[in-house]
Design a protein around this motif. Structure first.
Motif, short mmCIF file in Angstrom:
data_model
loop_
_atom_site.label_atom_id
_atom_site.label_comp_id
_atom_site.label_asym_id
_atom_site.label_seq_id
_atom_site.Cartn_x
_atom_site.Cartn_y
_atom_site.Cartn_z
N GLU A 152 6.59 -7.37 -3.71
CA GLU A 152 7.52 -6.25 -3.73
C GLU A 152 6.92 -5.03 -4.46
O GLU A 152 7.02 -3.90 -3.99
CB GLU A 152 8.82 -6.73 -4.42
CG GLU A 152 9.88 -5.68 -4.64
CD GLU A 152 10.30 -4.98 -3.34
OE1 GLU A 152 10.20 -5.62 -2.28
OE2 GLU A 152 10.70 -3.81 -3.41
N LEU A 153 6.26 -5.30 -5.58
CA LEU A 153 5.63 -4.22 -6.34
C LEU A 153 4.57 -3.50 -5.51
O LEU A 153 4.50 -2.27 -5.48
CB LEU A 153 4.95 -4.80 -7.59
CG LEU A 153 5.71 -4.73 -8.91
CD1 LEU A 153 4.90 -5.41 -10.00
CD2 LEU A 153 5.99 -3.27 -9.29
N LEU A 154 3.73 -4.29 -4.85
CA LEU A 154 2.68 -3.70 -4.02
C LEU A 154 3.31 -2.82 -2.94
O LEU A 154 2.90 -1.68 -2.74
CB LEU A 154 1.84 -4.81 -3.36
CG LEU A 154 0.93 -5.61 -4.28
CD1 LEU A 154 0.38 -6.84 -3.56
CD2 LEU A 154 -0.22 -4.75 -4.79
N GLY A 205 3.23 1.39 -2.12
CA GLY A 205 2.48 1.78 -0.94
C GLY A 205 1.11 1.14 -0.84
O GLY A 205 0.19 1.72 -0.27
N VAL A 206 0.96 -0.05 -1.42
CA VAL A 206 -0.31 -0.76 -1.33
C VAL A 206 -0.15 -1.87 -0.30
O VAL A 206 0.82 -2.64 -0.37
CB VAL A 206 -0.71 -1.38 -2.68
CG1 VAL A 206 -2.08 -2.05 -2.58
CG2 VAL A 206 -0.72 -0.31 -3.77
N GLN A 207 -1.08 -1.95 0.63
CA GLN A 207 -1.02 -3.01 1.63
C GLN A 207 -1.05 -4.38 0.95
O GLN A 207 -1.88 -4.62 0.07
CB GLN A 207 -2.21 -2.86 2.57
CG GLN A 207 -2.02 -3.59 3.89
CD GLN A 207 -3.35 -3.80 4.59
OE1 GLN A 207 -4.30 -3.05 4.37
NE2 GLN A 207 -3.42 -4.82 5.42
N VAL A 208 -0.10 -5.23 1.34
CA VAL A 208 0.00 -6.54 0.71
C VAL A 208 -1.01 -7.50 1.33
O VAL A 208 -1.01 -7.74 2.53
CB VAL A 208 1.43 -7.11 0.89
CG1 VAL A 208 1.53 -8.50 0.27
CG2 VAL A 208 2.46 -6.18 0.28
N THR A 209 -1.92 -8.02 0.50
CA THR A 209 -2.85 -9.04 0.96
C THR A 209 -2.78 -10.21 -0.04
O THR A 209 -2.38 -10.00 -1.19
CB THR A 209 -4.30 -8.53 1.01
OG1 THR A 209 -4.73 -8.24 -0.33
CG2 THR A 209 -4.44 -7.29 1.87
N ALA A 210 -3.17 -11.38 0.42
CA ALA A 210 -3.15 -12.55 -0.48
C ALA A 210 -4.02 -12.29 -1.70
O ALA A 210 -3.68 -12.68 -2.82
CB ALA A 210 -3.65 -13.78 0.27
N GLN A 211 -5.14 -11.60 -1.49
CA GLN A 211 -6.05 -11.31 -2.61
C GLN A 211 -5.38 -10.41 -3.66
O GLN A 211 -5.45 -10.67 -4.85
CB GLN A 211 -7.31 -10.62 -2.10
CG GLN A 211 -8.13 -11.50 -1.17
CD GLN A 211 -9.49 -10.92 -0.88
OE1 GLN A 211 -9.73 -9.74 -1.13
NE2 GLN A 211 -10.38 -11.73 -0.33
N ARG A 212 -4.74 -9.37 -3.19
CA ARG A 212 -4.11 -8.44 -4.15
C ARG A 212 -2.97 -9.12 -4.89
O ARG A 212 -2.78 -8.89 -6.09
CB ARG A 212 -3.62 -7.19 -3.42
CG ARG A 212 -4.78 -6.28 -3.08
CD ARG A 212 -4.36 -5.09 -2.27
NE ARG A 212 -5.54 -4.31 -1.91
CZ ARG A 212 -5.56 -3.42 -0.93
NH1 ARG A 212 -4.46 -3.19 -0.22
NH2 ARG A 212 -6.66 -2.76 -0.67
N VAL A 213 -2.20 -9.92 -4.18
CA VAL A 213 -1.11 -10.64 -4.85
C VAL A 213 -1.68 -11.57 -5.91
O VAL A 213 -1.18 -11.64 -7.04
CB VAL A 213 -0.25 -11.43 -3.82
CG1 VAL A 213 0.73 -12.34 -4.52
CG2 VAL A 213 0.49 -10.47 -2.89
N ALA A 214 -2.76 -12.27 -5.58
CA ALA A 214 -3.38 -13.18 -6.54
C ALA A 214 -3.92 -12.41 -7.75
O ALA A 214 -3.82 -12.87 -8.89
CB ALA A 214 -4.49 -13.97 -5.86
#
Ligand SMILES: [Zn+2]
Ligand SMILES: [Zn+2]
Length: 166
Positions: free
Chosen positions: A7-9, A13-22
């Motif tokens: 949700e924060l990403l 306006g940041v594309q949600v990817t598994a890497q960024r969430v991690a």
């Protein structure tokens, strides 16, 4: 995927990817971690990821104000997800332990420059440096040992000087 990070990403306006969430999860689980520590933790969550990918994503998250980068002198950058306030840091010169210090003023810039030279000043970066308690205790035990063993170690300098001359 944890809803909060996703949700924060999205909201920033940041594309949600598994890497960024991690990465978001790793940063919030270990405040003030270095990029290498974040990489370790992210690998534990999602398996293999290159160091460069973590560095790049951290850069994006910092640009989008989801993660704050602290750059203490003589130390690698550290990352944290506590971005909503103007808190400062207290860092141990010996072991690098970093703790948050609430800002006594609360808003930026919390120090008044005597002369702003016409700039609009938006931040005063404050880092408190010191020696933490465990390191002070460690130093005390080490130096008392050294005092008893100090006169056993010396004449290496003469030897190396002779080598240079010959
Ligand atoms: Zn320390
Ligand atoms: Zn902090």
């Amino acid at each position: 995927m944890p809803a909060a990070a996703t949700e924060l990403l999205r909201r920033h306006g940041v594309q949600v990817t598994a890497q960024r969430v991690a990465i978001m999860r790793a940063v919030s689980a270990r405040p003030h971690a270095t990029a290498d520590e974040v990489t370790e933790d992210v690998r534990a969550i999602i398996g293999s990821i290159s160091r460069q990918a973590v560095y790049d994503s951290l850069g994006v998250l910092v640009d989008k104000h989801l993660v704050r980068r602290i750059q203490p002198a003589g130390s690698p950058a550290r990352f944290e997800d506590r971005v909503g306030d103007n808190h400062h840091h207290l860092i141990c010169r010996t072991c690098g332990t970093t703790v948050d210090i609430a800002c006594a003023v609360g808003e930026v810039p919390c120090l008044t420059a005597q002369d702003d030279h016409g700039f609009v000043i938006d931040e005063a970066e404050v880092i408190y440096w010191g020696i933490c308690r465990p390191c002070r205790k460690g130093a005390a035990t080490r130096s008392s040992k050294r005092a008893t063993a100090s006169n056993t170690s010396s004449n290496t300098t003469n030897k190396s000087r002779n080598k240079e001359q010959s």
